[in-house]
Design a protein around this motif. Sequence first.
Motif, PDB file in Angstrom:
ATOM      1  N   ARG A   1      -9.608   7.343  40.228  1.00  0.00           N
ATOM      2  CA  ARG A   1      -9.002   6.473  39.212  1.00  0.00           C
ATOM      3  C   ARG A   1      -9.195   7.046  37.808  1.00  0.00           C
ATOM      4  O   ARG A   1      -8.383   6.788  36.917  1.00  0.00           O
ATOM      5  CB  ARG A   1      -9.625   5.083  39.283  1.00  0.00           C
ATOM      6  N   THR A   2     -10.269   7.794  37.622  1.00  0.00           N
ATOM      7  CA  THR A   2     -10.548   8.377  36.311  1.00  0.00           C
ATOM      8  C   THR A   2      -9.421   9.319  35.909  1.00  0.00           C
ATOM      9  O   THR A   2      -9.025  10.194  36.683  1.00  0.00           O
ATOM     10  CB  THR A   2     -11.878   9.146  36.334  1.00  0.00           C
ATOM     11  N   ARG A   3      -8.906   9.154  34.693  1.00  0.00           N
ATOM     12  CA  ARG A   3      -7.858  10.019  34.170  1.00  0.00           C
ATOM     13  C   ARG A   3      -8.460  11.047  33.222  1.00  0.00           C
ATOM     14  O   ARG A   3      -9.437  10.763  32.519  1.00  0.00           O
ATOM     15  CB  ARG A   3      -6.790   9.199  33.423  1.00  0.00           C
TER      16      ARG A   3
ATOM     17  N   CYS B   1      -5.793  13.010  37.724  1.00  0.00           N
ATOM     18  CA  CYS B   1      -4.479  13.038  37.080  1.00  0.00           C
ATOM     19  C   CYS B   1      -4.628  12.938  35.560  1.00  0.00           C
ATOM     20  O   CYS B   1      -5.709  12.636  35.046  1.00  0.00           O
ATOM     21  CB  CYS B   1      -3.628  11.869  37.584  1.00  0.00           C
ATOM     22  N   ASP B   2      -3.526  13.187  34.855  1.00  0.00           N
ATOM     23  CA  ASP B   2      -3.529  13.023  33.408  1.00  0.00           C
ATOM     24  C   ASP B   2      -3.290  11.552  33.058  1.00  0.00           C
ATOM     25  O   ASP B   2      -3.240  10.682  33.943  1.00  0.00           O
ATOM     26  CB  ASP B   2      -2.500  13.947  32.758  1.00  0.00           C
ATOM     27  N   GLN B   3      -3.131  11.266  31.784  1.00  0.00           N
ATOM     28  CA  GLN B   3      -2.990   9.884  31.338  1.00  0.00           C
ATOM     29  C   GLN B   3      -1.713   9.227  31.843  1.00  0.00           C
ATOM     30  O   GLN B   3      -1.613   8.001  31.909  1.00  0.00           O
ATOM     31  CB  GLN B   3      -3.041   9.827  29.809  1.00  0.00           C
ATOM     32  N   GLN B   4      -0.733  10.036  32.245  1.00  0.00           N
ATOM     33  CA  GLN B   4       0.523   9.511  32.774  1.00  0.00           C
ATOM     34  C   GLN B   4       0.509   9.400  34.299  1.00  0.00           C
ATOM     35  O   GLN B   4       1.514   9.042  34.910  1.00  0.00           O
ATOM     36  CB  GLN B   4       1.702  10.395  32.332  1.00  0.00           C
ATOM     37  N   GLY B   5      -0.624   9.731  34.917  1.00  0.00           N
ATOM     38  CA  GLY B   5      -0.728   9.644  36.368  1.00  0.00           C
ATOM     39  C   GLY B   5      -0.177  10.841  37.109  1.00  0.00           C
ATOM     40  O   GLY B   5       0.085  10.764  38.314  1.00  0.00           O
ATOM     41  N   ARG B   6      -0.007  11.965  36.411  1.00  0.00           N
ATOM     42  CA  ARG B   6       0.494  13.180  37.054  1.00  0.00           C
ATOM     43  C   ARG B   6      -0.671  14.036  37.533  1.00  0.00           C
ATOM     44  O   ARG B   6      -1.623  14.265  36.767  1.00  0.00           O
ATOM     45  CB  ARG B   6       1.364  13.976  36.076  1.00  0.00           C
ATOM     46  N   PRO B   7      -0.641  14.523  38.765  1.00  0.00           N
ATOM     47  CA  PRO B   7      -1.732  15.358  39.284  1.00  0.00           C
ATOM     48  C   PRO B   7      -1.924  16.604  38.424  1.00  0.00           C
ATOM     49  O   PRO B   7      -0.952  17.265  38.051  1.00  0.00           O
ATOM     50  CB  PRO B   7      -1.259  15.729  40.689  1.00  0.00           C
ATOM     51  N   VAL B   8      -3.191  16.902  38.112  1.00  0.00           N
ATOM     52  CA  VAL B   8      -3.503  18.076  37.299  1.00  0.00           C
ATOM     53  C   VAL B   8      -4.413  19.038  38.057  1.00  0.00           C
ATOM     54  O   VAL B   8      -4.154  20.239  38.111  1.00  0.00           O
ATOM     55  CB  VAL B   8      -4.183  17.673  35.976  1.00  0.00           C
ATOM     56  N   GLU B   9      -5.460  18.530  38.660  1.00  0.00           N
ATOM     57  CA  GLU B   9      -6.442  19.373  39.330  1.00  0.00           C
ATOM     58  C   GLU B   9      -7.329  18.500  40.195  1.00  0.00           C
ATOM     59  O   GLU B   9      -7.076  17.297  40.357  1.00  0.00           O
ATOM     60  CB  GLU B   9      -7.284  20.131  38.299  1.00  0.00           C
ATOM     61  N   CYS B  10      -8.375  19.097  40.751  1.00  0.00           N
ATOM     62  CA  CYS B  10      -9.397  18.337  41.452  1.00  0.00           C
ATOM     63  C   CYS B  10     -10.673  18.357  40.608  1.00  0.00           C
ATOM     64  O   CYS B  10     -10.717  18.999  39.564  1.00  0.00           O
ATOM     65  CB  CYS B  10      -9.629  18.909  42.842  1.00  0.00           C
ATOM     66  N   THR B  11     -11.699  17.651  41.019  1.00  0.00           N
ATOM     67  CA  THR B  11     -12.863  17.501  40.153  1.00  0.00           C
ATOM     68  C   THR B  11     -13.536  18.825  39.844  1.00  0.00           C
ATOM     69  O   THR B  11     -14.096  18.998  38.760  1.00  0.00           O
ATOM     70  CB  THR B  11     -13.905  16.553  40.775  1.00  0.00           C
TER      71      THR B  11
END
Length: 277
Positions: free
Chosen positions: A134-136, A172-182
């Motif tokens: 859930r963390t963005r 994900c970023d603030q718009q909910g788009r996948p960016v990476e994993c932790t």
Amino acid sequence: MSADAKPVSWTLVNGEPAGSLPVSDRGLAYGDGLFETLRAVAGGLPLLQRHLKRLQRGCEALAIPFASAQIEAELRDAAVRLGEGVIKLTLTRGSGPRGYAAPSEPQPTRILSAAPAPVTDPARREGIALFACRTRLSEQPLLAGLKHLNRLDQVLARSEWQSPEFAEGLVCDQQGRPVECTMSNLLIWLDEGWVTPSLEHCGVRGVMRDYLLDTLTARGVPVVEQSIDMDMLFSAQEVCCCNSLIGVWPVIRLGEQRWSVGPQTRFLQTLAEQVYQ
């Protein structure tokens, strides 16, 4: 310890054995610094030059003096001493007075620690489940791509699950788009080519990610860096994550979504494993 045995772990601060920092160090006070985590193999550091280039980019962005030759020599010496394992280099701006204003002539602090390689489940090579965090990610283009010391986004994301069912978490970023994993970068095989999320606004530019992208491009394999959404992720034929310690892990599940481990991911695993042979 026998005469031929290598030490298990140690820490150096500015080249000397130490276990503490001044409370005035800006890395502690503000996260004002950078770090690199390198895998040592047979006394060497196979991705050293890529780590150094990323560290240099970070130092230029943060205006931290970069003693390239000294840092490289210390890393190489540590790898020989360790043999096999993990070396972490933390570079802070050094100590300074109270307040955000950086000292006019910073004296960076170098923290070098060595440890055995982490023990990971070999089954992860055959596929892992991702936890949907859930963390963005915080968005700051000036810091995007850098491996800076402000890792609270990742700390919060990783704290969301404890079950060993999940080996990694999708962020994900603030718009909910996948960016990476932790702790790793994301790649998807979509419509006959690899796609990896853009790191223009947030995320870490991993050295294994860059190695794989450069190698694929040199071999004529289509590679695109662009913003992706969840629909694109779920439409992918193959999904994997990578970093310089784990290599490449296939992703086989995210929630109800399932993927198979296909030939393109297996090829990426081979490329990653060749780095350390």
